[in-house]
Design a protein around this motif. Structure first.
Motif, PDB file in Angstrom:
ATOM      1  N   UNK B  31       0.838  -1.206   0.000  1.00  0.00           N
ATOM      2  CA  UNK B  31       0.000   0.000   0.000  1.00  0.00           C
ATOM      3  C   UNK B  31       0.869   1.251   0.000  1.00  0.00           C
ATOM      4  N   UNK B  32       0.531   2.204  -0.838  1.00  0.00           N
ATOM      5  CA  UNK B  32       1.306   3.440  -0.941  1.00  0.00           C
ATOM      6  C   UNK B  32       1.468   4.122   0.413  1.00  0.00           C
ATOM      7  N   UNK B  33       2.693   4.498   0.715  1.00  0.00           N
ATOM      8  CA  UNK B  33       2.983   5.201   1.955  1.00  0.00           C
ATOM      9  C   UNK B  33       3.447   4.327   3.099  1.00  0.00           C
ATOM     10  N   UNK B  34       3.316   3.019   2.941  1.00  0.00           N
ATOM     11  CA  UNK B  34       3.719   2.109   4.023  1.00  0.00           C
ATOM     12  C   UNK B  34       5.212   1.776   3.922  1.00  0.00           C
ATOM     13  N   UNK B  56       7.244   0.819  -2.391  1.00  0.00           N
ATOM     14  CA  UNK B  56       7.683   0.767  -3.790  1.00  0.00           C
ATOM     15  C   UNK B  56       9.086   0.182  -3.925  1.00  0.00           C
ATOM     16  N   UNK B  57       9.587  -0.416  -2.846  1.00  0.00           N
ATOM     17  CA  UNK B  57      10.882  -1.095  -2.789  1.00  0.00           C
ATOM     18  C   UNK B  57      12.071  -0.133  -2.709  1.00  0.00           C
ATOM     19  N   UNK B  88      30.042  -8.199  14.956  1.00  0.00           N
ATOM     20  CA  UNK B  88      31.070  -7.926  15.948  1.00  0.00           C
ATOM     21  C   UNK B  88      30.405  -7.817  17.314  1.00  0.00           C
ATOM     22  N   UNK B  89      31.124  -8.053  18.388  1.00  0.00           N
ATOM     23  CA  UNK B  89      30.504  -7.914  19.716  1.00  0.00           C
ATOM     24  C   UNK B  89      29.832  -6.560  19.955  1.00  0.00           C
ATOM     25  N   UNK B  90      30.317  -5.500  19.330  1.00  0.00           N
ATOM     26  CA  UNK B  90      29.683  -4.193  19.524  1.00  0.00           C
ATOM     27  C   UNK B  90      28.297  -4.134  18.888  1.00  0.00           C
ATOM     28  N   UNK B  91      27.955  -5.114  18.077  1.00  0.00           N
ATOM     29  CA  UNK B  91      26.623  -5.182  17.467  1.00  0.00           C
ATOM     30  C   UNK B  91      25.608  -5.850  18.388  1.00  0.00           C
ATOM     31  N   UNK B  92      26.037  -6.263  19.549  1.00  0.00           N
ATOM     32  CA  UNK B  92      25.119  -6.844  20.529  1.00  0.00           C
ATOM     33  C   UNK B  92      24.068  -5.829  20.940  1.00  0.00           C
ATOM     34  N   UNK B  93      22.817  -6.283  20.984  1.00  0.00           N
ATOM     35  CA  UNK B  93      21.745  -5.384  21.389  1.00  0.00           C
ATOM     36  C   UNK B  93      20.388  -5.933  20.998  1.00  0.00           C
ATOM     37  N   UNK B  94      19.368  -5.117  21.257  1.00  0.00           N
ATOM     38  CA  UNK B  94      18.013  -5.478  20.878  1.00  0.00           C
ATOM     39  C   UNK B  94      17.698  -4.823  19.535  1.00  0.00           C
ATOM     40  N   UNK B  95      17.193  -5.626  18.622  1.00  0.00           N
ATOM     41  CA  UNK B  95      16.854  -5.165  17.291  1.00  0.00           C
ATOM     42  C   UNK B  95      15.330  -5.114  17.166  1.00  0.00           C
ATOM     43  N   UNK B  96      14.848  -3.924  16.794  1.00  0.00           N
ATOM     44  CA  UNK B  96      13.417  -3.698  16.644  1.00  0.00           C
ATOM     45  C   UNK B  96      13.063  -3.452  15.176  1.00  0.00           C
ATOM     46  N   UNK B  97      11.889  -3.922  14.775  1.00  0.00           N
ATOM     47  CA  UNK B  97      11.313  -3.433  13.525  1.00  0.00           C
ATOM     48  C   UNK B  97      10.093  -2.593  13.889  1.00  0.00           C
ATOM     49  N   UNK B  98       9.768  -1.659  13.013  1.00  0.00           N
ATOM     50  CA  UNK B  98       8.665  -0.747  13.280  1.00  0.00           C
ATOM     51  C   UNK B  98       8.066  -0.283  11.960  1.00  0.00           C
ATOM     52  N   UNK B  99       6.780  -0.036  11.992  1.00  0.00           N
ATOM     53  CA  UNK B  99       6.121   0.553  10.823  1.00  0.00           C
ATOM     54  C   UNK B  99       6.415   2.040  10.791  1.00  0.00           C
ATOM     55  N   UNK B 100       6.687   2.537   9.606  1.00  0.00           N
ATOM     56  CA  UNK B 100       6.953   3.960   9.427  1.00  0.00           C
ATOM     57  C   UNK B 100       5.953   4.540   8.440  1.00  0.00           C
ATOM     58  N   UNK B 101       5.363   5.657   8.853  1.00  0.00           N
ATOM     59  CA  UNK B 101       4.522   6.445   7.946  1.00  0.00           C
ATOM     60  C   UNK B 101       5.093   7.851   7.931  1.00  0.00           C
ATOM     61  N   UNK B 102       5.272   8.395   6.741  1.00  0.00           N
ATOM     62  CA  UNK B 102       6.044   9.624   6.576  1.00  0.00           C
ATOM     63  C   UNK B 102       5.580  10.817   7.379  1.00  0.00           C
TER      64      UNK B 102
END
Lengths: 107, 119
Positions: B31-34, B56-57, B88-102
Motif C-alpha cells: 500500500x502506498x505510503x507504508x 515501492x521497494x 562484531x561484539x559491539x553489534x550486541x543489542x536489541x533489534x526492533x522493527x517498526x512501521x513507518x509512515x512519513x
C-alpha cells in the motif's frame, strides 16, 4: 548526518510535577520530529509526531512544540506511568537519527 | 490491529552474518505510503536507526552501516528481512522493527529481538 542532542540526560521529578525535556537538532528539520516513550525491557511507544501532534490514546498532559532546530516535550502533571526514558528522533533527512535519551525518574 | 514481531538467532559468532525477519500484520507493505524500518539498541544505550524499506521497494540505510546492511521484503508473506554482515561484539543489542509512515514516524513497534555476538 543530523545530530540530535537531548537534555537533560536524567531528570528527577515527583508525581504532579510539570517537566520539560529538550531536543536540539544540528540542522533545520522543520517539524519532522517525533518523541518516543520507552520503559525497561519494552519497545518504544510514539507519544508525539511532527513536533506537536499527539497520536490517538496519548494523554493530553503530553505536549510537544518547536520547529527548525529546537524542540520540547512537556508533561504537564506527571503520573506514575510516565516515569520512563524519552527519545527524540528526526525524520527529515536520512539517516534518521535519535537523541541519546532522557531518563525520567522518580525523585 | 497492527502488530510486528522480530525473529532470528539470539546468538551469533563474530564475523558471521545476522539475518532477522520482521513478520507483520494489520497493514500491507504494498500500500502506498507504508514502510518498515529497523532500529537497534545496545544494552543501556541509545536507539540507532538502521534501515528502511518502502512500499515501492525504495531502500535507505544508516550511513555508518550501509556497507553491511541489506533490507528486503516479501509482500506476499508480510515480512521484511534485514541482514547484517561481519557481526562484531559491539553489534550486541536489541533489534526492533517498526512501521513507518512519513507524516507520523514510527507508529507501531515489535517487541524486539535480543542478539548477542560472542564466540
Amino acid at each position: 548526518d543530523i545530530q540530535m542532542t537531548q537534555s537533560p540526560s536524567t531528570l528527577s521529578a515527583s508525581v504532579g510535577d510539570r517537566i520539560t525535556i529538550t531536543c536540539r537538532a544540528s540542522h533545520n528539520i522543520t517539524t519532522w520530529l517525533a518523541w518516543y516513550q520507552q520503559k525497561p525491557g519494552k519497545a518504544p511507544k510514539l507519544v508525539v509526531s511532527k513536533a506537536s501532534n499527539l497520536p490517538s490514546g496519548v494523554p493530553s498532559r503530553f505536549s510537544g512544540s518547536g520547529s527548525g532546530t529546537d524542540f520540547t516535550l512537556i508533561i504537564s502533571s506527571l503520573q506514575p506511568d510516565d516515569f520512563a526514558t524519552y527519545h527524540c528522533q528526526q525524520y527529515n533527512n536520512y539517516p534518521y537519527t535519535f537523541g541519546q535519551g532522557t531518563k525520567l525518574e522518580i525523585k | 490491529q497492527v502488530t510486528l514481531r522480530e525473529s532470528g538467532p539470539a546468538l551469533v559468532k563474530p564475523t558471521q552474518t545476522l539475518t532477522l525477519t520482521c513478520t507483520f500484520s494489520g497493514f500491507s507493505l504494498s500500500r502506498s505510503g507504508m514502510c518498515v524500518s529497523w532500529i537497534r539498541q545496545p544494552p543501556g544505550k541509545a536507539l540507532e536507526w538502521l534501515a528502511r524499506i518502502d512500499w515501492d521497494d525504495d531502500k535507505y540505510y544508516s550511513t555508518s552501516l550501509k556497507t553491511r546492511l541489506t533490507i528486503s521484503k516479501d509482500t506476499s508473506k508480510n515480512q521484511v528481512v534485514l541482514t547484517m554482515t561481519n557481526m562484531d561484539p559491539v553489534d550486541t543489542g536489541t533489534y526492533f522493527c517498526a512501521r513507518y509512515i512519513g507524516t507520523v514516524g514510527l507508529d507501531y513497534w515489535g517487541q524486539g529481538a535480543l542478539v548477542t555476538v560472542s564466540s
